[in-house]
Design an enzyme around this catalytic site. Structure first.
Site, PDB file in Angstrom:
ATOM      1  N   ASP A  51       0.820  -1.202   0.000  1.00 44.77           N
ATOM      2  CA  ASP A  51       0.000   0.000   0.000  1.00 44.77           C
ATOM      3  C   ASP A  51       0.861   1.263   0.000  1.00 44.77           C
ATOM      4  OD1 ASP A  51      -2.372  -1.442   0.008  1.00 44.77           O
ATOM      5  OD2 ASP A  51      -2.512  -1.479   2.199  1.00 44.77           O
ATOM      6  N   TYR A 109       6.536  -9.949   6.944  1.00 48.94           N
ATOM      7  CA  TYR A 109       6.473  -8.502   7.159  1.00 48.94           C
ATOM      8  C   TYR A 109       7.011  -8.163   8.540  1.00 48.94           C
ATOM      9  CZ  TYR A 109       3.407  -7.496   3.131  1.00 48.94           C
ATOM     10  OH  TYR A 109       2.885  -7.328   1.865  1.00 48.94           O
TER      11      TYR A 109
END
Length: 256
Positions: A51, A109
């Site tokens: 994003d 992540y």
């Protein structure tokens, strides 16, 4: 021939990986650079979508190209041509059926939080000023292993066929900031999470909900109930994008 690209980028200046109208994206920037230097229209397929503002320490993409070229020379040219916030590490040939998105078996992540104001971390980590119960946050993180449906942490109106994900790792660690003149030990928190796939906004909403655990706003039982509810409205807030990093993508046919 199909080629894999191993790369990294600082996502601060980009509206995410994927091409979109009237906004700078990593994919579009790379497409232009490859097309110019290979003198042919190149469209890269990425391993996933990050994003706006999210960083990638390790990202893969692939492209097809018929004519032979000097790989080390192209890597050098790309790194000279591309903006300073995108780096190409490797380009290498793969099987014609290999796919950076569909063949990935594990993605990792990290989310970074710093607890002492640091002038050099403002775009790379989330500055948080309240005390957090990290032990309790780790207890909550372990509850993620008991579930596979994570609709509660997914962006609404997303176009996925399933909300099922298999989580392999989820834990918090304490580190040190590099700030001089301040108490450094324990001033940095890093949340690490690995799964076979992730939903849109999933990591950031999990972290936000875990922060609510750390603030004692919700209990472990509440956290479990939030997951079982399958309702995004019941989960916590979505933490800022600039603290999130895609750090590793694994494939069955690639060595670490």
């Amino acid at each position: 021939m199909r080629y894999f690209i191993k790369l990294a980028y600082n996502g601060t200046a980009y509206h995410g990986w994927q091409i979109q109208p009237n906004a700078a994206s990593v994919q579009e920037t790379l497409n232009k650079a490859f097309s110019v230097l290979l003198n042919s229209e190149i469209n890269l397929m990425g391993a996933g979508r990050t994003d706006t503002g999210v960083h990638a320490r390790e990202m893969y993409a692939h492209f097809d190209f018929e004519n032979p070229f000097d790989i080390p020379k192209l890597v050098h040219k790309l790194n000279s041509y591309l903006p300073k916030d995108i780096v190409i590490y490797q380009i290498f040939p793969v099987d014609s059926e290999a796919h950076t998105r569909f063949d990935a078996t594990k993605r990792t992540y990290e989310y970074h939080i710093h607890l002492f104001k640091d002038a050099f971390l403002q775009e790379q980590s989330w500055y948080f000023t309240q005390d957090l119960d990290v032990d309790l946050m780790n207890q909550a993180a372990k509850l993620l292993f008991n579930h596979t449906d994570f609709q509660s942490f997914s962006k609404v109106n997303t176009d996925v066929n399933t909300f099922d994900c298999t989580i392999f790792e989820a834990y918090w660690t304490r580190g040190e900031t590099e700030q001089s003149g301040a108490e450094k030990e324990g001033n940095k928190l890093i949340f690490t999470i690995s799964a076979n796939r992730f939903l849109r906004n999933m990591v950031r909403s999990i972290v936000g909900t875990l922060v609510n655990i750390g603030l004692h706003k919700i209990t472990l039982a509440d956290f479990n109930a939030i997951i079982e509810s399958k309702s995004r409205n019941k989960a916590g807030f979505s933490v800022p994008a600039h603290g999130l990093y895609l750090t590793k993508i694994e494939y069955p046919y690639l060595d670490d």
